[in-house]
Design an enzyme around this catalytic site. Structure first.
Site, PDB file in Angstrom:
ATOM      1  N   GLU A  44      38.465  41.530  47.104  1.00 59.55           N
ATOM      2  CA  GLU A  44      39.368  40.381  46.030  1.00 59.55           C
ATOM      3  C   GLU A  44      38.929  41.479  44.663  1.00 59.55           C
ATOM      4  OE1 GLU A  44      39.959  36.247  45.415  1.00 59.55           O
ATOM      5  OE2 GLU A  44      41.895  37.245  44.664  1.00 59.55           O
ATOM      6  N   ASP A 105      27.917  32.926  34.173  1.00 61.73           N
ATOM      7  CA  ASP A 105      28.503  33.115  32.391  1.00 61.73           C
ATOM      8  C   ASP A 105      28.280  31.954  31.642  1.00 61.73           C
ATOM      9  OD1 ASP A 105      30.720  32.784  30.596  1.00 61.73           O
ATOM     10  OD2 ASP A 105      31.828  31.535  32.677  1.00 61.73           O
ATOM     11  N   ASP A 107      28.555  30.783  27.448  1.00 59.76           N
ATOM     12  CA  ASP A 107      29.926  30.981  26.572  1.00 59.76           C
ATOM     13  C   ASP A 107      28.927  30.253  25.367  1.00 59.76           C
ATOM     14  OD1 ASP A 107      33.306  31.308  27.100  1.00 59.76           O
ATOM     15  OD2 ASP A 107      31.938  30.320  25.244  1.00 59.76           O
TER      16      ASP A 107
END
Ligand SMILES: [Zn+2]
Length: 399
Positions: A44, A105, A107
């Protein structure tokens, strides 16, 4: 146009960027490898368009289709999802996820509790050091504790980094396996209401935590000075709350309050007080055996978004996307080079496409380096995949 950012220019510039600069070939090879044993077409992709229209379950069979799709849709944001057992589509609810890179991830907004130089979307050279520490700790752990090799580090375009692990064992890891890796790497627990977020107990320390602390120690004093963790009244208060023993806490409080505000000096004084308290109270301070280490970890250890790592279906921004808010390229970098990376040296779509900007030449060179970094990871992934397929083939012949 130094450092200028105008979102309105993106719709004109993005088609040129995608055609001339986006490393389409190597991107498709990376995704193909990561999709095996399923075809690239079962992967995807998702696009966010200029008007915030969100397209999920896009698929491509090869680079040509990818190029056509980019030209047709001109996405402002390009995300990558999982690999399914069939070609995924919005109408199919029976598709099963078969593979997905193990992703991380990190951040800087998750550091707002400890970083003092910037808040929220802002980022500067000082707080980038948190990312340097995070890259080094996570990369070492993935290689040494888990044996992973195909590890791609990508600047997220504004204030963080993404890490993609493409090894077969990582890609095919099930939900509980991903959860276990995330939990293993996570040492900071608790939300806004919890003051002390790190508890190492009193047993022998795990070697991976010891290694993380060695990395933190390389930067700790520098960070202490940059961030002034202990300088203002509020910061000092927050720091004191990390000391569980009342007697020690009040000793430290009295002493530090009277000192000048330098965090480095205050920290050194705290260390002296802690050591003499520890000597005098011996076994009574078992619960504070690793207090110094716990504090360092709370201030410096990577703060992961564990839900991204645990989930299969979490879409993550593609390498070499343009961050729509900054115009910066999500460049691939070597984890060892994070410490010399300067945020102003990250190429932007403007500096890459406009030769007249003063930083243009440097940014173009940096873009080439980023593509080379990407190639290196993909080439070694292709080698590893070829070897794995050969071994699988031999094993099946043995039977
Ligand atoms: Zn900062």
């Amino acid at each position: 146009m130094v450092g200028q950012h105008d979102e309105n220019l993106l719709s004109d510039m993005l088609p040129v960027y995608y055609t001339r600069l986006f490393p389409q070939n190597i991107f498709c090879r990376w995704l193909s490898c990561g999709s095996s044993p399923q075809p690239l077409a079962n992967r995807e992709l998702s696009f966010t368009l200029a008007d915030d229209v969100y397209l999920r379950y896009l698929t491509i069979c090869n680079q040509k289709e990818f190029q056509t799709l980019l030209q047709k849709k001109c996405p402002y944001k390009l995300d990558i999802g999982a690999v399914y057992n069939t070609k995924p589509s919005i109408a199919r609810h029976d598709s099963v996820v078969l593979a997905r890179e193990l992703v991380f991830d990190i951040d800087l907004t998750d550091y707002d509790e400890v970083r003092t130089c910037c808040q929220e979307a802002k980022v500067c050279e000082k707080c980038w050091k948190f990312m340097v520490i995070a890259c080094e700790i996570i990369d070492k752990s993935l290689r040494e504790d888990f044996g992973f090799q195909s590890i791609l580090w990508v600047f997220s375009g504004r204030r963080g980094v993404h890490c993609w692990v493409s090894d077969y064992e990582a890609r095919t890891l099930d939900g509980p396996g991903r959860g276990a890796v995330a939990d293993y790497l996570c040492l900071i627990f608790g939300g806004d209401n919890q003051t002390k977020k790190v508890h190492l107990g009193s047993e022998n320390m795990h070697s991976s935590i010891r290694r993380a602390l060695e990395i933190i120690d390389k930067y700790f004093l520098e960070l202490l000075q940059d961030q002034e963790f202990l300088s203002t009244e509020n910061r000092l208060k927050a720091f004191l709350k990390l000391i569980p023993d009342e007697t020690l806490r009040s000793q430290v409080e009295k002493k530090l309050e009277k000192m000048p505000e330098s965090s480095v000096d205050r920290w050194k004084t705290f260390l002296n007080l802690y050591e003499s308290f520890f000597r005098e109270n011996g076994s009574a301070v078992r619960k504070m055996k690793y207090l110094v280490e716990e504090i360092k970890i709370q201030y410096c250890y990577p703060r992961l978004d564990v839900n991204v790592t645990k989930g299969f279906n979490h879409l993550l921004k593609s390498p070499f996307s343009i961050h729509p808010k900054t115009g910066k390229v999500c460049v691939v970098f070597k984890p060892g080079n994070a410490k010399t990376m300067k945020l102003e040296d990250v190429p932007t779509i403007y500096s890459l496409l406009d030769d007249s900007t003063p930083e243009s030449a440097q940014h173009q060179a940096n873009m080439r380096t980023a593509v080379k970094n990407f190639q290196e990871v993909v080439f070694s992934l292709e080698k590893a995949e070829a070897l794995r397929r050969k071994n699988d083939h031999n094993i099946s012949l043995d039977f």
